[in-house]
Motif scaffolding. Structure first.
Motif, PDB file in Angstrom:
ATOM      1  N   ILE A   1      41.264  41.897  43.748  1.00 40.85           N
ATOM      2  CA  ILE A   1      41.633  41.922  42.323  1.00 40.85           C
ATOM      3  C   ILE A   1      42.239  40.585  41.914  1.00 40.85           C
ATOM      4  CG2 ILE A   1      43.197  42.962  40.626  1.00 40.85           C
ATOM      5  CD1 ILE A   1      42.873  45.605  42.154  1.00 40.85           C
ATOM      6  N   LYS A   2      43.131  40.079  42.747  1.00 41.51           N
ATOM      7  CA  LYS A   2      43.762  38.791  42.437  1.00 41.51           C
ATOM      8  C   LYS A   2      42.725  37.673  42.392  1.00 41.51           C
ATOM      9  CE  LYS A   2      47.241  35.501  44.048  1.00 41.51           C
ATOM     10  NZ  LYS A   2      48.230  35.167  45.094  1.00 41.51           N
ATOM     11  N   ASP A   3      41.803  37.648  43.356  1.00 41.99           N
ATOM     12  CA  ASP A   3      40.767  36.620  43.361  1.00 41.99           C
ATOM     13  C   ASP A   3      39.941  36.655  42.069  1.00 41.99           C
ATOM     14  OD1 ASP A   3      41.384  35.464  45.785  1.00 41.99           O
ATOM     15  OD2 ASP A   3      39.998  36.699  46.935  1.00 41.99           O
ATOM     16  N   VAL A   4      39.558  37.858  41.647  1.00 44.08           N
ATOM     17  CA  VAL A   4      38.750  38.007  40.425  1.00 44.08           C
ATOM     18  C   VAL A   4      39.513  37.490  39.212  1.00 44.08           C
ATOM     19  CG1 VAL A   4      37.752  39.700  38.838  1.00 44.08           C
ATOM     20  CG2 VAL A   4      37.354  39.918  41.284  1.00 44.08           C
ATOM     21  N   LEU A   5      40.764  37.906  39.076  1.00 44.24           N
ATOM     22  CA  LEU A   5      41.555  37.513  37.908  1.00 44.24           C
ATOM     23  C   LEU A   5      41.825  36.022  37.884  1.00 44.24           C
ATOM     24  CD1 LEU A   5      44.126  40.463  37.802  1.00 44.24           C
ATOM     25  CD2 LEU A   5      42.042  40.192  36.464  1.00 44.24           C
ATOM     26  N   TRP A   6      42.133  35.473  39.059  1.00 43.78           N
ATOM     27  CA  TRP A   6      42.453  34.041  39.116  1.00 43.78           C
ATOM     28  C   TRP A   6      41.212  33.185  38.836  1.00 43.78           C
ATOM     29  CZ3 TRP A   6      46.404  36.732  39.119  1.00 43.78           C
ATOM     30  CH2 TRP A   6      47.678  36.239  39.317  1.00 43.78           C
ATOM     31  N   LEU A   7      40.052  33.632  39.298  1.00 47.09           N
ATOM     32  CA  LEU A   7      38.822  32.906  38.999  1.00 47.09           C
ATOM     33  C   LEU A   7      38.506  32.954  37.509  1.00 47.09           C
ATOM     34  CD1 LEU A   7      36.483  33.907  41.977  1.00 47.09           C
ATOM     35  CD2 LEU A   7      37.220  31.592  41.405  1.00 47.09           C
ATOM     36  N   LEU A   8      38.696  34.125  36.909  1.00 53.54           N
ATOM     37  CA  LEU A   8      38.391  34.277  35.491  1.00 53.54           C
ATOM     38  C   LEU A   8      39.353  33.494  34.604  1.00 53.54           C
ATOM     39  CD1 LEU A   8      37.475  38.059  35.143  1.00 53.54           C
ATOM     40  CD2 LEU A   8      35.986  36.113  34.730  1.00 53.54           C
ATOM     41  N   CYS A   9      40.638  33.571  34.954  1.00 56.63           N
ATOM     42  CA  CYS A   9      41.655  33.008  34.062  1.00 56.63           C
ATOM     43  C   CYS A   9      41.979  31.551  34.357  1.00 56.63           C
ATOM     44  CB  CYS A   9      42.940  33.838  34.148  1.00 56.63           C
ATOM     45  SG  CYS A   9      42.706  35.554  33.630  1.00 56.63           S
ATOM     46  N   PHE A  10      41.874  31.163  35.628  1.00 53.57           N
ATOM     47  CA  PHE A  10      42.335  29.820  36.002  1.00 53.57           C
ATOM     48  C   PHE A  10      41.272  28.996  36.719  1.00 53.57           C
ATOM     49  CE2 PHE A  10      45.796  32.973  36.483  1.00 53.57           C
ATOM     50  CZ  PHE A  10      46.443  32.698  35.285  1.00 53.57           C
ATOM     51  N   GLY A  11      40.094  29.608  36.952  1.00 55.11           N
ATOM     52  CA  GLY A  11      38.991  28.867  37.529  1.00 55.11           C
ATOM     53  C   GLY A  11      39.072  28.613  39.014  1.00 55.11           C
ATOM     54  N   LYS A  12      40.024  29.261  39.695  1.00 54.22           N
ATOM     55  CA  LYS A  12      40.126  29.062  41.141  1.00 54.22           C
ATOM     56  C   LYS A  12      40.945  30.189  41.763  1.00 54.22           C
ATOM     57  CE  LYS A  12      44.155  26.029  40.668  1.00 54.22           C
ATOM     58  NZ  LYS A  12      44.722  24.695  40.981  1.00 54.22           N
ATOM     59  N   SER A  13      40.764  30.355  43.068  1.00 53.26           N
ATOM     60  CA  SER A  13      41.594  31.289  43.828  1.00 53.26           C
ATOM     61  C   SER A  13      41.826  30.689  45.203  1.00 53.26           C
ATOM     62  CB  SER A  13      40.907  32.657  43.950  1.00 53.26           C
ATOM     63  OG  SER A  13      39.861  32.610  44.890  1.00 53.26           O
ATOM     64  N   GLU A  14      42.853  31.179  45.895  1.00 56.79           N
ATOM     65  CA  GLU A  14      43.218  30.603  47.190  1.00 56.79           C
ATOM     66  C   GLU A  14      42.099  30.754  48.214  1.00 56.79           C
ATOM     67  OE1 GLU A  14      46.864  32.275  48.499  1.00 56.79           O
ATOM     68  OE2 GLU A  14      48.013  31.614  46.740  1.00 56.79           O
ATOM     69  N   ARG A  15      41.440  31.893  48.208  1.00 58.37           N
ATOM     70  CA  ARG A  15      40.456  32.182  49.257  1.00 58.37           C
ATOM     71  C   ARG A  15      39.044  31.725  48.892  1.00 58.37           C
ATOM     72  NH1 ARG A  15      41.262  38.119  51.619  1.00 58.37           N
ATOM     73  NH2 ARG A  15      40.900  38.768  49.477  1.00 58.37           N
ATOM     74  N   LEU A  16      38.755  31.644  47.583  1.00 59.70           N
ATOM     75  CA  LEU A  16      37.395  31.320  47.175  1.00 59.70           C
ATOM     76  C   LEU A  16      37.252  29.920  46.596  1.00 59.70           C
ATOM     77  CD1 LEU A  16      36.569  34.762  45.564  1.00 59.70           C
ATOM     78  CD2 LEU A  16      35.625  33.856  47.667  1.00 59.70           C
ATOM     79  N   GLY A  17      38.367  29.201  46.514  1.00 61.33           N
ATOM     80  CA  GLY A  17      38.308  27.839  46.015  1.00 61.33           C
ATOM     81  C   GLY A  17      38.093  27.783  44.504  1.00 61.33           C
ATOM     82  N   GLU A  18      37.583  26.671  44.010  1.00 61.07           N
ATOM     83  CA  GLU A  18      37.383  26.484  42.581  1.00 61.07           C
ATOM     84  C   GLU A  18      35.964  26.881  42.184  1.00 61.07           C
ATOM     85  OE1 GLU A  18      38.603  22.856  40.835  1.00 61.07           O
ATOM     86  OE2 GLU A  18      40.403  22.671  42.060  1.00 61.07           O
TER      87      GLU A  18
END
Length: 415
Positions: free
Chosen positions: A76-93
């Motif tokens: 859930i965090k990865d999805v939200l961070w990618l949508l809102c901020f364009g990156k996540s810790e585990r999936l990169g930018e």
């Protein structure tokens, strides 16, 4: 006055009692086809929802041979961070704006699903496809929505999709309980009895519920009270001063349809009381992320829809008092089956603050474990991290040492 006990239960409690209640079992059940003849994983659903499609892609990318794919809060965090901020810790930018890419496909009248078919485990591209699907549903309702309006709707639509997954999990747990009711109930009662220090063992459900046994049919008819609840065979006085704080979605006494002999609270919601069919809206199971994660992000107001704390505000099913009151009598805080991970740290900090575990010599911490589930490192990290939040940093540094000297922290094995 009797000692007060606060028992904190994690999913290990249900698992050790024979219930397949973990996310991995659920996801395997609804998403994957277990086909030993095929080397490639297959999606069970013909028309998967938003989260089912992403979970399957996560499995393709991270999951084969591991259990990394079934951490719902991290996903859930990865999805939200990618949508809102364009990156996540585990999936990169992300290489491009996901929402913009999805809308561009709408404008160009092309379906990204067919463009990305050659890259099935690309999580970002799968997310573009699923956002495209949500945009398309909105435009079917009103074809005049602007790009900005669609973007504003997106997080709310994703939250609704998450609730559908929660209802699906509710149905899954109901089925698990129905198939294992007696076995699970007996194990749970015996384990809870051990955790309270009572050490009373039950070998049959008739030792728990009042019943009339028919020798001819070899069945039991359980007595009910005027409110329609089953009657416990005794008052279970040893539970009178016990408070249970459960991070599971099951509630033992609700399952047996009896009045609670102790204070029992489900932190993240619990199963509905019905059969949880397709139209069920009663389930208040909460999938989400820790509120501390969201408070640091102020760009997207709708992120609050994924906060477990925010959603818990709307839950009116919890008792008024969920913690033993503070006083001069001893209080034992007991943990069992909880991973003690960061996602729930805010709860532990609040509890430790409430009872002032540094200065209050009446408070004792007991961490129970079963063989193969030792967690000394997790306990050490929890206490040290909590110590770092104390105003007096010197006290924080020696918190563990102080608890050990005063015999106020124990790690005990339980069968």
């Amino acid at each position: 006055m009797n000692n007060r006990q606060l028992i904190i239960l994690g999913n290990g409690f249900d698992l050790h009692c024979g219930l397949k209640s973990n996310y991995e079992s659920f996801f395997n059940h609804i998403i994957l086809i277990n086909d030993s003849t095929s080397q490639c994983p297959r999606l069970r659903l013909i028309n998967p929802g938003f989260w089912e499609a992403l979970l399957f892609t996560y499995y393709e990318k991270f999951g084969i041979g591991t259990n990394k794919w079934c951490d719902i809060e991290a996903i859930i965090k990865d999805v939200l961070w990618l949508l809102c901020f364009g990156k996540s810790e585990r999936l990169g930018e992300a290489r491009s704006s996901i929402r913009y890419s999805a809308f561009q496909c709408i404008k160009d009248k092309r379906n990204p699903k067919y463009e990305f078919r050659s890259e099935p485990n690309d999580f970002v591209k799968c997310l573009i496809v699923e956002c495209y699907n949500l945009f398309s549903k909105r435009l079917q309702e009103n074809e005049n929505y602007t790009e900005e309006e669609l973007h504003n709707f997106l997080l709310r639509d994703i939250a609704q999709e998450l609730h559908k997954l929660e209802i699906s999990f509710c149905r899954y747990l109901h089925k698990q309980i129905k198939d294992n009711l007696i076995f699970y109930s007996l194990n749970a009662f015996n384990l809870l009895s051990d955790l309270t220090g009572n050490k009373k063992s039950f070998s049959g459900i008739e030792q728990i519920l009042r019943s009339d046994y028919n020798e001819n049919t070899r069945t039991s008819t359980f007595y009910t009270s005027s409110n329609g609840k089953h009657q416990l065979i005794e008052r279970f006085d040893y539970l009178q001063h016990v408070y249970v704080l459960s991070f599971n979605y099951t509630a033992l006494f609700d399952i047996l349809n009896v009045d609670n002999p102790c204070k029992y609270t489900n932190v993240h919601g619990k199963l509905c009381n019905g059969n949880c069919n397709e139209d069920c809206h009663e389930s208040n199971i909460i999938f989400g992320i820790d509120d501390n994660e969201i408070k640091t992000q102020t760009i997207e107001q709708d992120l609050r829809l994924f906060s477990k704390t925010y959603r818990k505000m709307a839950d009116t099913s919890s008792p008024i008092s969920i913690l033993p009151p503070r006083g001069t009598y001893p209080i034992e805080i007991k943990f069992y089956g909880h991973s003690l991970n960061q996602a729930d740290y805010s709860y532990f900090q609040s509890i430790f603050d409430y009872y002032d575990i540094y200065g209050n010599i009446n408070v004792k911490l007991i961490f129970y474990y079963s063989d193969g589930y030792e967690q000394r490192d997790a306990i050490y990290n929890l206490i040290n991290e909590y110590g770092s939040t104390l105003n007096n940093k010197d006290q924080g540094k020696n918190l563990m040492h102080k608890l050990l000297l005063e015999n106020r922290i124990k790690i005990e094995r339980i069968d």
